[in-house]
Design a protein around this motif. Structure first.
Motif, PDB file in Angstrom:
ATOM      1  N   MET A 161       0.814  -1.211   0.000  1.00 36.22           N
ATOM      2  CA  MET A 161       0.000   0.000   0.000  1.00 36.22           C
ATOM      3  C   MET A 161       0.850   1.264   0.000  1.00 36.22           C
ATOM      4  O   MET A 161       0.492   2.259  -0.587  1.00 36.22           O
ATOM      5  N   LEU A 162       1.971   1.210   0.713  1.00 42.16           N
ATOM      6  CA  LEU A 162       2.761   2.409   0.932  1.00 42.16           C
ATOM      7  C   LEU A 162       4.231   2.051   1.004  1.00 42.16           C
ATOM      8  O   LEU A 162       4.609   1.066   1.635  1.00 42.16           O
ATOM      9  N   ARG A 163       5.057   2.844   0.361  1.00 43.40           N
ATOM     10  CA  ARG A 163       6.516   2.665   0.420  1.00 43.40           C
ATOM     11  C   ARG A 163       7.115   4.030   0.710  1.00 43.40           C
ATOM     12  O   ARG A 163       6.822   5.002   0.013  1.00 43.40           O
ATOM     13  N   MET A 164       7.967   4.131   1.739  1.00 39.55           N
ATOM     14  CA  MET A 164       8.533   5.410   2.144  1.00 39.55           C
ATOM     15  C   MET A 164      10.020   5.242   2.445  1.00 39.55           C
ATOM     16  O   MET A 164      10.418   4.320   3.150  1.00 39.55           O
ATOM     17  N   GLU A 165      10.840   6.116   1.882  1.00 37.67           N
ATOM     18  CA  GLU A 165      12.284   6.110   2.132  1.00 37.67           C
ATOM     19  C   GLU A 165      12.615   7.050   3.294  1.00 37.67           C
ATOM     20  O   GLU A 165      12.121   8.177   3.334  1.00 37.67           O
ATOM     21  N   THR A 166      13.424   6.569   4.229  1.00 42.26           N
ATOM     22  CA  THR A 166      13.941   7.396   5.322  1.00 42.26           C
ATOM     23  C   THR A 166      15.434   7.125   5.433  1.00 42.26           C
ATOM     24  O   THR A 166      15.935   6.153   4.849  1.00 42.26           O
ATOM     25  N   PRO A 167      16.181   7.927   6.186  1.00 39.57           N
ATOM     26  CA  PRO A 167      17.610   7.656   6.363  1.00 39.57           C
ATOM     27  C   PRO A 167      17.880   6.282   6.990  1.00 39.57           C
ATOM     28  O   PRO A 167      18.928   5.690   6.770  1.00 39.57           O
ATOM     29  N   GLY A 221      16.166   3.538   6.346  1.00 38.74           N
ATOM     30  CA  GLY A 221      15.794   2.461   5.436  1.00 38.74           C
ATOM     31  C   GLY A 221      14.428   2.692   4.835  1.00 38.74           C
ATOM     32  O   GLY A 221      13.786   3.712   5.051  1.00 38.74           O
ATOM     33  N   GLU A 222      13.966   1.730   4.085  1.00 37.19           N
ATOM     34  CA  GLU A 222      12.678   1.828   3.414  1.00 37.19           C
ATOM     35  C   GLU A 222      11.603   1.191   4.284  1.00 37.19           C
ATOM     36  O   GLU A 222      11.770   0.083   4.772  1.00 37.19           O
ATOM     37  N   ARG A 223      10.488   1.889   4.466  1.00 36.04           N
ATOM     38  CA  ARG A 223       9.333   1.358   5.189  1.00 36.04           C
ATOM     39  C   ARG A 223       8.315   0.910   4.158  1.00 36.04           C
ATOM     40  O   ARG A 223       8.058   1.611   3.182  1.00 36.04           O
ATOM     41  N   ARG A 224       7.724  -0.252   4.389  1.00 34.20           N
ATOM     42  CA  ARG A 224       6.694  -0.767   3.496  1.00 34.20           C
ATOM     43  C   ARG A 224       5.483  -1.154   4.335  1.00 34.20           C
ATOM     44  O   ARG A 224       5.614  -1.840   5.340  1.00 34.20           O
ATOM     45  N   ALA A 225       4.302  -0.716   3.914  1.00 36.67           N
ATOM     46  CA  ALA A 225       3.059  -1.061   4.592  1.00 36.67           C
ATOM     47  C   ALA A 225       2.224  -1.926   3.660  1.00 36.67           C
ATOM     48  O   ALA A 225       2.012  -1.577   2.499  1.00 36.67           O
ATOM     49  N   TYR A 226       1.753  -3.055   4.171  1.00 36.28           N
ATOM     50  CA  TYR A 226       0.948  -4.006   3.409  1.00 36.28           C
ATOM     51  C   TYR A 226      -0.405  -4.157   4.091  1.00 36.28           C
ATOM     52  O   TYR A 226      -0.480  -4.209   5.309  1.00 36.28           O
ATOM     53  N   THR A 244       6.969  -3.142   7.430  1.00 34.43           N
ATOM     54  CA  THR A 244       8.311  -3.716   7.472  1.00 34.43           C
ATOM     55  C   THR A 244       9.345  -2.614   7.220  1.00 34.43           C
ATOM     56  O   THR A 244       9.024  -1.560   6.682  1.00 34.43           O
ATOM     57  N   VAL A 245      10.568  -2.892   7.632  1.00 33.36           N
ATOM     58  CA  VAL A 245      11.691  -1.982   7.382  1.00 33.36           C
ATOM     59  C   VAL A 245      12.724  -2.743   6.564  1.00 33.36           C
ATOM     60  O   VAL A 245      13.113  -3.854   6.937  1.00 33.36           O
ATOM     61  N   VAL A 246      13.134  -2.167   5.438  1.00 34.13           N
ATOM     62  CA  VAL A 246      14.150  -2.769   4.582  1.00 34.13           C
ATOM     63  C   VAL A 246      15.327  -1.828   4.570  1.00 34.13           C
ATOM     64  O   VAL A 246      15.181  -0.649   4.276  1.00 34.13           O
ATOM     65  N   ARG A 247      16.501  -2.304   4.899  1.00 34.80           N
ATOM     66  CA  ARG A 247      17.685  -1.436   4.914  1.00 34.80           C
ATOM     67  C   ARG A 247      18.476  -1.614   3.659  1.00 34.80           C
ATOM     68  O   ARG A 247      18.499  -2.570   3.027  1.00 34.80           O
TER      69      ARG A 247
END
Length: 50
Positions: A24-30, A32-37, A47-50
């Motif tokens: 549903m949502l993908r957001m980049e932060t310092p 890592g990447e946050r993903r909402a499903y 989830t957090v993807v580094r």
């Protein structure tokens, strides 16, 4: 290695696989990447993807 991990819904009684179709949502932060499903059961997993 970590890219091979599968994301699954952690709601009680649900273990559906989550993927691009539920993303549903993908957001980049310092940090890592946050993903909402959103799962078919109505639960949202972040989830957090580094």
């Amino acid at each position: 290695m970590l890219e091979d991990l599968r994301c699954v819904c952690d709601a009680p009684g649900c273990k559906r696989a989550l993927g691009e179709t539920q993303l549903m949502l993908r957001m980049e932060t310092p940090a890592g990447e946050r993903r909402a499903y959103e799962c078919a059961c109505g639960a949202v997993t972040v989830t957090v993807v580094r």
